[in-house]
Enzyme design. Structure first.
Site, mmCIF file in Angstrom:
data_model
loop_
_atom_site.group_PDB
_atom_site.id
_atom_site.type_symbol
_atom_site.label_atom_id
_atom_site.label_comp_id
_atom_site.label_asym_id
_atom_site.label_seq_id
_atom_site.Cartn_x
_atom_site.Cartn_y
_atom_site.Cartn_z
ATOM 1 N N ARG A 1 -6.740 3.028 3.330
ATOM 2 C CA ARG A 1 -7.568 1.818 3.391
ATOM 3 C C ARG A 1 -6.827 0.628 3.970
ATOM 4 O O ARG A 1 -7.442 -0.333 4.438
ATOM 5 C CB ARG A 1 -8.097 1.471 2.010
ATOM 6 C CG ARG A 1 -9.099 2.466 1.499
ATOM 7 C CD ARG A 1 -9.626 2.075 0.151
ATOM 8 N NE ARG A 1 -10.631 3.036 -0.280
ATOM 9 C CZ ARG A 1 -11.488 2.822 -1.235
ATOM 10 N NH1 ARG A 1 -11.476 1.681 -1.880
ATOM 11 N NH2 ARG A 1 -12.356 3.739 -1.566
ATOM 12 N N TRP B 1 -27.344 -13.139 3.220
ATOM 13 C CA TRP B 1 -26.446 -14.269 3.453
ATOM 14 C C TRP B 1 -26.428 -14.712 4.914
ATOM 15 O O TRP B 1 -26.299 -15.908 5.196
ATOM 16 C CB TRP B 1 -25.024 -13.916 3.002
ATOM 17 C CG TRP B 1 -24.954 -13.502 1.566
ATOM 18 C CD1 TRP B 1 -24.828 -12.228 1.085
ATOM 19 C CD2 TRP B 1 -25.055 -14.343 0.407
ATOM 20 N NE1 TRP B 1 -24.826 -12.227 -0.292
ATOM 21 C CE2 TRP B 1 -24.967 -13.513 -0.738
ATOM 22 C CE3 TRP B 1 -25.209 -15.717 0.232
ATOM 23 C CZ2 TRP B 1 -25.014 -14.013 -2.038
ATOM 24 C CZ3 TRP B 1 -25.258 -16.210 -1.062
ATOM 25 C CH2 TRP B 1 -25.164 -15.374 -2.167
ATOM 26 N N TYR C 1 0.857 -1.184 0.000
ATOM 27 C CA TYR C 1 0.000 0.000 0.000
ATOM 28 C C TYR C 1 0.892 1.232 0.000
ATOM 29 O O TYR C 1 2.096 1.157 0.179
ATOM 30 C CB TYR C 1 -0.928 -0.011 1.226
ATOM 31 C CG TYR C 1 -2.101 0.936 1.088
ATOM 32 C CD1 TYR C 1 -3.135 0.669 0.200
ATOM 33 C CD2 TYR C 1 -2.154 2.110 1.837
ATOM 34 C CE1 TYR C 1 -4.205 1.539 0.061
ATOM 35 C CE2 TYR C 1 -3.228 2.975 1.712
ATOM 36 C CZ TYR C 1 -4.245 2.694 0.815
ATOM 37 O OH TYR C 1 -5.295 3.558 0.677
#
Length: 168
Positions: free
Chosen positions: A14, A73, A8
């Site tokens: 993030r 889900w 990153y």
């Protein structure tokens, strides 16, 4: 034990949530940070070759993700879960698939003239949906062909052969 390498930018961004999770779970990893100037050399072509293609890939990924996230889900009550899945697969999926089919048109890939991670994500989502409704793509042979093309990429085919067998 696997060796993890987090790649990153030299910032929190993030990736910081992943660093937190690795720290909390006491999982060793390599924190490989790159500069903005080095990014073009690192970035894979799977995101699209131009800025427009990258935007199109992002739009497709987000659209697929939005659709897949509508499925309950984690619903604990099986009757409610079955009803909601059936409604989505019967009422919403046909229009969604028609739009995606029209977008693909006569192209070989969803975006540009080579595979992107949008094609990979389509294959993953579609194989999951086919487990739930085996005839879902019967009216969309181009979308079926796209999945076959993705799964025919040698390294993807090799991965599929070696991955653990699961229902979804």
């Amino acid at each position: 034990m696997p060796h993890y390498k987090l790649i990153y930018f030299n910032m929190r961004g993030r990736a910081e949530i992943i660093r937190y999770l690795f720290a909390y779970l006491d999982i060793p990893y390599e924190d490989h940070r790159i500069s903005q100037d080095d990014w073009p050399a690192v970035k894979q072509s799977l995101a699209g070759k131009t800025e427009l293609e990258r935007c199109q890939v992002d739009a497709i990924i987000d659209t697929l993700d939005d659709f897949m996230s509508r499925f309950p889900w984690a619903e604990k009550k099986q009757d409610i879960k079955d009803q909601m899945f059936n409604e989505l697969l019967t009422n919403d999926a046909p229009g969604f698939l028609q739009d995606l089919d029209l977008y693909l048109g006569k192209k070989d890939w969803l975006v540009g003239n080579s595979v992107t991670w949008a094609d990979f994500y389509w294959d993953i989502c579609s194989t999951t949906l086919l487990v739930l409704k085996h005839d879902l793509l019967d009216k969309h042979p181009k979308l079926v062909a796209l999945g076959i093309k993705v799964r025919s990429i040698p390294v993807i085919a090799d991965w599929i052969k070696q991955r653990p067998e699961t229902r979804m």
